[in-house]
Design a protein around this motif. Structure first.
Motif, mmCIF file in Angstrom:
data_model
loop_
_atom_site.group_PDB
_atom_site.id
_atom_site.type_symbol
_atom_site.label_atom_id
_atom_site.label_comp_id
_atom_site.label_asym_id
_atom_site.label_seq_id
_atom_site.Cartn_x
_atom_site.Cartn_y
_atom_site.Cartn_z
ATOM 1 N N PHE A 27 0.836 -1.210 0.000
ATOM 2 C CA PHE A 27 0.000 0.000 0.000
ATOM 3 C C PHE A 27 0.873 1.262 0.000
ATOM 4 O O PHE A 27 1.728 1.443 0.864
ATOM 5 C CB PHE A 27 -0.934 0.008 1.215
ATOM 6 C CG PHE A 27 -1.962 1.101 1.121
ATOM 7 C CD1 PHE A 27 -3.240 0.842 0.657
ATOM 8 C CD2 PHE A 27 -1.638 2.416 1.472
ATOM 9 C CE1 PHE A 27 -4.178 1.865 0.546
ATOM 10 C CE2 PHE A 27 -2.568 3.431 1.361
ATOM 11 C CZ PHE A 27 -3.839 3.149 0.896
ATOM 12 N N PHE A 72 -5.849 16.314 2.752
ATOM 13 C CA PHE A 72 -5.902 15.310 1.694
ATOM 14 C C PHE A 72 -7.216 14.550 1.730
ATOM 15 O O PHE A 72 -8.014 14.692 2.664
ATOM 16 C CB PHE A 72 -4.709 14.348 1.767
ATOM 17 C CG PHE A 72 -4.709 13.431 2.968
ATOM 18 C CD1 PHE A 72 -4.193 13.848 4.189
ATOM 19 C CD2 PHE A 72 -5.219 12.147 2.879
ATOM 20 C CE1 PHE A 72 -4.172 12.996 5.285
ATOM 21 C CE2 PHE A 72 -5.209 11.288 3.978
ATOM 22 C CZ PHE A 72 -4.686 11.728 5.188
ATOM 23 N N GLY A 74 -8.800 10.442 0.462
ATOM 24 C CA GLY A 74 -8.444 9.103 -0.007
ATOM 25 C C GLY A 74 -9.672 8.548 -0.686
ATOM 26 O O GLY A 74 -10.758 8.571 -0.109
ATOM 27 N N TYR A 137 -6.002 3.512 -5.848
ATOM 28 C CA TYR A 137 -6.184 4.473 -4.759
ATOM 29 C C TYR A 137 -5.895 5.870 -5.307
ATOM 30 O O TYR A 137 -4.955 6.064 -6.078
ATOM 31 C CB TYR A 137 -5.232 4.150 -3.611
ATOM 32 C CG TYR A 137 -5.488 4.977 -2.366
ATOM 33 C CD1 TYR A 137 -6.495 4.625 -1.473
ATOM 34 C CD2 TYR A 137 -4.726 6.102 -2.089
ATOM 35 C CE1 TYR A 137 -6.733 5.382 -0.336
ATOM 36 C CE2 TYR A 137 -4.957 6.864 -0.952
ATOM 37 C CZ TYR A 137 -5.965 6.490 -0.083
ATOM 38 O OH TYR A 137 -6.199 7.243 1.045
ATOM 39 N N ARG A 139 -5.285 9.916 -4.401
ATOM 40 C CA ARG A 139 -4.903 10.815 -3.307
ATOM 41 C C ARG A 139 -4.951 12.280 -3.776
ATOM 42 O O ARG A 139 -3.992 12.795 -4.323
ATOM 43 C CB ARG A 139 -3.500 10.410 -2.827
ATOM 44 C CG ARG A 139 -2.884 11.229 -1.714
ATOM 45 C CD ARG A 139 -3.763 11.444 -0.541
ATOM 46 N NE ARG A 139 -4.153 10.309 0.259
ATOM 47 C CZ ARG A 139 -3.470 9.804 1.271
ATOM 48 N NH1 ARG A 139 -2.292 10.292 1.590
ATOM 49 N NH2 ARG A 139 -3.957 8.813 1.998
ATOM 50 N N TYR A 169 -5.411 -2.867 2.663
ATOM 51 C CA TYR A 169 -4.580 -2.060 3.570
ATOM 52 C C TYR A 169 -4.113 -2.902 4.762
ATOM 53 O O TYR A 169 -2.967 -2.840 5.167
ATOM 54 C CB TYR A 169 -5.394 -0.860 4.063
ATOM 55 C CG TYR A 169 -4.567 0.182 4.753
ATOM 56 C CD1 TYR A 169 -3.774 1.055 4.025
ATOM 57 C CD2 TYR A 169 -4.575 0.313 6.136
ATOM 58 C CE1 TYR A 169 -3.006 2.023 4.647
ATOM 59 C CE2 TYR A 169 -3.810 1.276 6.770
ATOM 60 C CZ TYR A 169 -3.031 2.130 6.016
ATOM 61 O OH TYR A 169 -2.267 3.092 6.644
ATOM 62 N N LYS A 194 -9.544 16.219 7.383
ATOM 63 C CA LYS A 194 -8.522 15.251 6.959
ATOM 64 C C LYS A 194 -7.244 16.052 6.714
ATOM 65 O O LYS A 194 -6.828 16.302 5.579
ATOM 66 C CB LYS A 194 -9.001 14.527 5.693
ATOM 67 C CG LYS A 194 -8.596 13.065 5.694
ATOM 68 C CD LYS A 194 -9.396 12.243 4.720
ATOM 69 C CE LYS A 194 -8.741 10.908 4.439
ATOM 70 N NZ LYS A 194 -8.432 10.102 5.616
ATOM 71 N N TYR A 199 -2.628 13.016 11.383
ATOM 72 C CA TYR A 199 -1.950 11.744 11.145
ATOM 73 C C TYR A 199 -0.548 11.763 11.750
ATOM 74 O O TYR A 199 -0.101 10.782 12.332
ATOM 75 C CB TYR A 199 -1.938 11.446 9.635
ATOM 76 C CG TYR A 199 -3.357 11.216 9.134
ATOM 77 C CD1 TYR A 199 -3.875 9.932 9.038
ATOM 78 C CD2 TYR A 199 -4.205 12.289 8.844
ATOM 79 C CE1 TYR A 199 -5.188 9.721 8.639
ATOM 80 C CE2 TYR A 199 -5.512 12.097 8.457
ATOM 81 C CZ TYR A 199 -6.008 10.811 8.355
ATOM 82 O OH TYR A 199 -7.312 10.593 7.982
ATOM 83 N N THR A 233 -7.167 5.278 10.901
ATOM 84 C CA THR A 233 -7.212 4.906 9.479
ATOM 85 C C THR A 233 -8.609 4.414 9.119
ATOM 86 O O THR A 233 -8.866 4.103 7.951
ATOM 87 C CB THR A 233 -6.212 3.783 9.167
ATOM 88 O OG1 THR A 233 -6.368 2.771 10.160
ATOM 89 C CG2 THR A 233 -4.790 4.302 9.163
ATOM 90 N N GLY A 299 -13.154 2.081 6.139
ATOM 91 C CA GLY A 299 -12.505 3.269 5.588
ATOM 92 C C GLY A 299 -12.225 3.053 4.120
ATOM 93 O O GLY A 299 -12.359 1.927 3.626
ATOM 94 N N THR A 300 -11.820 4.104 3.428
ATOM 95 C CA THR A 300 -11.548 3.935 2.004
ATOM 96 C C THR A 300 -10.397 2.964 1.800
ATOM 97 O O THR A 300 -10.494 2.012 1.033
ATOM 98 C CB THR A 300 -11.215 5.299 1.357
ATOM 99 O OG1 THR A 300 -12.350 6.131 1.509
ATOM 100 C CG2 THR A 300 -10.894 5.140 -0.107
ATOM 101 N N ALA A 301 -9.289 3.219 2.504
ATOM 102 C CA ALA A 301 -8.135 2.341 2.347
ATOM 103 C C ALA A 301 -8.426 0.973 2.963
ATOM 104 O O ALA A 301 -8.156 -0.071 2.367
ATOM 105 C CB ALA A 301 -6.913 2.969 2.984
ATOM 106 N N ALA A 302 -8.982 0.995 4.169
ATOM 107 C CA ALA A 302 -9.183 -0.255 4.919
ATOM 108 C C ALA A 302 -10.364 -1.075 4.395
ATOM 109 O O ALA A 302 -10.448 -2.271 4.665
ATOM 110 C CB ALA A 302 -9.406 0.077 6.381
HETATM 111 C C1 COI Z 1 -8.153 6.377 3.681
HETATM 112 O O1 COI Z 1 -8.864 5.486 4.118
HETATM 113 O O2 COI Z 1 -8.147 6.661 2.479
HETATM 114 C C2 COI Z 1 -7.279 7.120 4.548
HETATM 115 O O3 COI Z 1 -7.117 8.265 4.317
HETATM 116 C C3 COI Z 1 -6.611 6.424 5.668
HETATM 117 C C4 COI Z 1 -5.123 6.358 5.565
HETATM 118 C C5 COI Z 1 -4.601 5.503 4.456
HETATM 119 C C6 COI Z 1 -4.461 7.670 5.642
#
Ligand code: COI
Length: 372
Positions: A27, A72, A74, A137, A139, A169, A194, A199, A233, A299-302
């Motif tokens: 990731f 930012f 995600g 992903y 950003r 993730y 965010k 973070y 996260t 979450g988006t990443a998770a």
């Molecule tokens: C997301 O879930 O996209 C986040 O921003 C969490 C993390 C990867 C910073």
């Protein structure tokens, strides 16, 4: 199709795509060929461009480096058939602007945000991985670019979007440490934004938790250290006493878009979802009575990540094995969401999928100059 904002496209001459091993994508380490860039000149957003991803020059006096005006988002893109799709981009645009306002930064027109995403993702569509649970992903970020370091809100800013293919993730269920010394955010602070500082300030507690054998920190409220917040996260969901409970967003935790998505789906599936203050004592009580049957982060990443255990002071609460038989609800949700993102579930009701197919980016590109 002509788009509202004029974007200049400069293609990379050396795509790094052929060197990517799509069967092993750590990731955040692989970045696609192009990025979108725009500058705020103190009055308006200007100079919209898609250029090869690469380093840029920054003055050491850059304000963002000193006082943290940096935010930012995600988000993710997937493919439905061969076409690239975004998931709920308007929600990300709105949340980005909420973060911008909190950090005293200019907002970005939602249609510019969306147009930039569409064009960039369309151009780099070959980077969207197709394995299950993988995605491109995305950003988006914005930071101050003034170059004088008296404490002030910057006049100038840069907005960038870059992307990269990612896998899950958290490749395995996560163990959580209930953090009662450090605090992520207090009422009136910037917990809902965010912003980079949220973070950065979480790194030391996370590192200490890791050294003690836990994967992540579960944040508590700043005042009483009693109410569950989020993981940092991801947002949290608990399936206890026959209903789903998720900590309410009272200004200190992120208003997750996956969180909102799951609440909507769960309600439509007939579950009772309680969006409210939730104390760690209540969770421990449910665990003691054997009625805490599932816990997961969203979450988006998770996406949806199973929690294997929660440790509160001396007490370790183990959750059932993370498999379909023991935790059918979170597995059902996870499958539904990953199928949804690749067009295997109907989008008729929610209209969450946003096509990038008509971005118009290819009209601006000399296809004979494509590096890939
Ligand atoms: C997301 O879930 O996209 C986040 O921003 C969490 C993390 C990867 C910073």
């Amino acid at each position: 199709m002509a788009k509202k904002y004029p974007v200049k496209v400069t293609l990379t001459t050396k795509s790094t795509l052929p060197s990517v091993d799509f069967s092993n994508i750590p990731f955040g380490k692989v970045i696609s060929d192009h990025m979108f860039v725009a500058d705020y000149d103190g009055k308006e957003w200007t100079d919209f461009r898609i250029v090869p991803f690469g380093p840029m020059q920054l003055s050491p006096a850059n304000l963002a480096l000193h006082y943290g005006q940096s935010i930012f988002e995600g988000m993710k893109a997937t493919k439905v058939g061969s076409e690239p799709y975004l998931f709920r981009p308007e929600m990300h645009a709105r949340r980005f602007n909420v973060s911008a306002e909190r950090m005293c930064m200019p907002t970005i027109p939602e249609d510019l945000f969306t147009q930039a995403l569409e064009m960039l993702v369309d151009l780099d569509r070959a980077w969207i991985p197709e394995q299950e649970g993988h995605a491109l992903y995305i950003r988006p970020l914005m930071f101050a670019t003034d170059e004088y370091f008296g404490v002030h809100a910057s006049d100038k800013y840069r907005f960038i979007i870059f992307t990269g293919p990612v896998g899950p993730y958290y490749p395995k269920p996560v163990s959580l440490w209930v953090e009662e010394v450090f605090t992520r955010a207090a009422q009136g602070g910037a917990g809902e934004a965010k912003c980079a500082g949220n973070y950065g300030a979480a790194l030391l507690p996370a590192q200490r938790a890791k050294m003690a054998g836990y994967d992540q920190v579960m944040w508590m409220d700043a005042v009483e250290k009693k109410y569950v917040q989020e993981v940092g996260t991801m947002n949290l969901f608990f399936f206890m006493d026959g209903k789903i409970v998720t900590p309410t967003t009272t200004g200190t935790i992120l208003r997750g878009i996956t969180r909102d998505t799951l609440i909507t789906i769960l309600k439509d599936w007939g579950y009772t979802v309680e969006d409210r203050l939730l104390s760690i004592a209540e969770i421990a009580d449910a665990h003691g009575r054997g009625t805490l049957v599932d816990c997961f982060g969203a979450g988006t990443a998770a996406v949806i990540s199973h929690v294997s255990s929660i440790t509160w002071r001396e007490r370790r609460m183990d959750l059932p094995e993370a498999n379909e038989a023991s935790r059918p609800l979170s597995f059902r949700l996870k499958n539904y969401l990953s199928r949804y993102r690749i067009g295997l579930e109907s989008d008729e009701k929610y209209r969450w999928m946003h096509s990038c197919a008509n971005s118009g980016v290819m009209d601006l590109v000399d296809s004979t100059k494509m590096a890939i």
